[in-house]
Design a protein around this motif. Structure first.
Motif, PDB file in Angstrom:
ATOM      1  N   LYS A 152       0.939  -1.115   0.021  1.00  0.00           N
ATOM      2  CA  LYS A 152       0.508  -0.019   0.218  1.00  0.00           C
ATOM      3  C   LYS A 152       1.175   1.148  -0.074  1.00  0.00           C
ATOM      4  N   ALA A 153       1.547   1.340   0.961  1.00  0.00           N
ATOM      5  CA  ALA A 153       2.643   2.760   1.041  1.00  0.00           C
ATOM      6  C   ALA A 153       3.611   2.611  -0.430  1.00  0.00           C
ATOM      7  N   ARG A 154       3.832   1.530  -0.275  1.00  0.00           N
ATOM      8  CA  ARG A 154       4.813   2.286  -2.630  1.00  0.00           C
ATOM      9  C   ARG A 154       3.986   2.448  -3.428  1.00  0.00           C
ATOM     10  N   LEU A 187       2.371   7.925 -21.167  1.00  0.00           N
ATOM     11  CA  LEU A 187       1.426   6.600 -19.953  1.00  0.00           C
ATOM     12  C   LEU A 187       2.050   5.653 -19.955  1.00  0.00           C
ATOM     13  N   ASN A 188       1.246   5.252 -21.226  1.00  0.00           N
ATOM     14  CA  ASN A 188       1.071   4.073 -21.943  1.00  0.00           C
ATOM     15  C   ASN A 188       2.557   3.099 -22.868  1.00  0.00           C
ATOM     16  N   HIS A 231       6.983  -0.504 -16.761  1.00  0.00           N
ATOM     17  CA  HIS A 231       7.745   0.048 -16.445  1.00  0.00           C
ATOM     18  C   HIS A 231       8.062  -0.253 -15.357  1.00  0.00           C
ATOM     19  N   PRO A 232       9.072  -1.192 -14.444  1.00  0.00           N
ATOM     20  CA  PRO A 232       8.700  -1.394 -13.107  1.00  0.00           C
ATOM     21  C   PRO A 232       7.920  -0.258 -11.573  1.00  0.00           C
ATOM     22  N   PHE A 233       8.367   0.544 -11.998  1.00  0.00           N
ATOM     23  CA  PHE A 233       8.280   1.939 -11.015  1.00  0.00           C
ATOM     24  C   PHE A 233       6.551   1.889 -11.222  1.00  0.00           C
ATOM     25  N   MET A 234       5.761   1.548 -12.593  1.00  0.00           N
ATOM     26  CA  MET A 234       4.460   1.770 -13.003  1.00  0.00           C
ATOM     27  C   MET A 234       3.912   0.434 -12.570  1.00  0.00           C
ATOM     28  N   SER A 235       4.132  -0.676 -11.620  1.00  0.00           N
ATOM     29  CA  SER A 235       3.994  -1.197 -11.949  1.00  0.00           C
ATOM     30  C   SER A 235       2.448  -1.743 -10.906  1.00  0.00           C
ATOM     31  N   GLU A 236       2.523  -1.260 -10.086  1.00  0.00           N
ATOM     32  CA  GLU A 236       1.325  -1.116  -8.945  1.00  0.00           C
ATOM     33  C   GLU A 236      -0.313   0.127  -9.296  1.00  0.00           C
ATOM     34  N   TYR A 271      -1.463  -1.613 -12.473  1.00  0.00           N
ATOM     35  CA  TYR A 271      -1.794  -3.078 -11.766  1.00  0.00           C
ATOM     36  C   TYR A 271      -3.622  -2.891 -11.644  1.00  0.00           C
ATOM     37  N   VAL A 272      -3.677  -1.374 -10.186  1.00  0.00           N
ATOM     38  CA  VAL A 272      -5.086  -0.896 -10.126  1.00  0.00           C
ATOM     39  C   VAL A 272      -5.476  -0.490 -11.632  1.00  0.00           C
ATOM     40  N   TRP A 273      -5.086   0.368 -12.478  1.00  0.00           N
ATOM     41  CA  TRP A 273      -5.879   0.601 -12.570  1.00  0.00           C
ATOM     42  C   TRP A 273      -6.404  -0.096 -14.061  1.00  0.00           C
ATOM     43  N   GLU A 274      -5.795  -1.569 -13.980  1.00  0.00           N
ATOM     44  CA  GLU A 274      -6.760  -2.089 -14.832  1.00  0.00           C
ATOM     45  C   GLU A 274      -6.965  -3.803 -13.902  1.00  0.00           C
ATOM     46  N   LEU A 275      -7.308  -3.381 -13.159  1.00  0.00           N
ATOM     47  CA  LEU A 275      -8.195  -3.756 -12.013  1.00  0.00           C
ATOM     48  C   LEU A 275      -9.721  -3.143 -12.201  1.00  0.00           C
ATOM     49  N   LYS A 276      -9.721  -1.922 -11.485  1.00  0.00           N
ATOM     50  CA  LYS A 276     -10.715  -0.925 -12.216  1.00  0.00           C
ATOM     51  C   LYS A 276     -11.460  -1.679 -13.437  1.00  0.00           C
ATOM     52  N   LYS A 277     -10.455  -1.924 -14.590  1.00  0.00           N
ATOM     53  CA  LYS A 277     -11.263  -1.322 -16.182  1.00  0.00           C
ATOM     54  C   LYS A 277     -11.828  -2.922 -15.570  1.00  0.00           C
TER      55      LYS A 277
END
Length: 168
Positions: free
Chosen positions: A8-10, A67-68, A73-78, A81-87
């Protein structure tokens, strides 16, 4: 899409940086583009709305492209993931009325999709500290569990595949 636990913090730290970066880029980029166009093509009436709008549009497209491009990139992984989960959860939400109707009749795919929606929502709400609606979710989950027990079904969010939504 499998549900995974996220630090969560990351996640919050990376999401905040992405949001601030996008906002700053939009402000700086749109101003730079519009001011350059205004200097090159001044308008006698003093209205430069079209140049300002073009600056915002071009900068927005550039931010979207970046963004696309960096979504892997590893920085964007979380964040991704949350964007895809929301979709994925939005797909389920759009069909929720049909899913609930089929679930009341014991359709295992409908019950599984609803279960996944509740589990995914719980994960998102915990990440966003949205604990106010968790009680309502617990009530809905208990109702779903009783329907699943009535039809002798075991629901596991890991078994969910969004292809089952095509039948609803």
């Amino acid at each position: 899409m499998q549900l995974i636990q996220i630090d969560k913090a990351r996640y919050r730290k990376h999401l905040n940086r992405v949001i601030v970066g996008c906002a700053a880029s939009l402000a700086i980029g749109s101003l730079a583009i519009s001011q350059t166009l205004i200097a090159l093509f001044p308008d006698e009436s003093g209205s430069h709305f079209h140049w300002n709008l073009l600056g915002v549009i071009v900068t927005s497209i550039g931010i979207g492209w970046l963004l696309n491009k960096y979504r892997t990139h590893p920085f964007m992984s979380e964040v991704v993931y949350v964007w895809e989960l929301k979709k994925a959860l939005n797909k389920i939400t759009r069909k929720m009325a049909k899913l609930k109707a089929a679930g009341r009749e014991g359709n295992p795919d409908a019950l599984l999709a609803i279960h996944y929606s509740y589990a995914g929502s719980r994960l998102l709400w915990q990440l966003d500290d949205n604990t106010i609606t968790m009680d309502d979710l617990a009530i809905k989950q208990a109702e779903l569990d009783s329907v699943a027990a009535k039809y002798n079904l075991t629901l596991n969010a890991d078994d969910y595949d969004d292809a089952i939504l095509k039948q609803f």
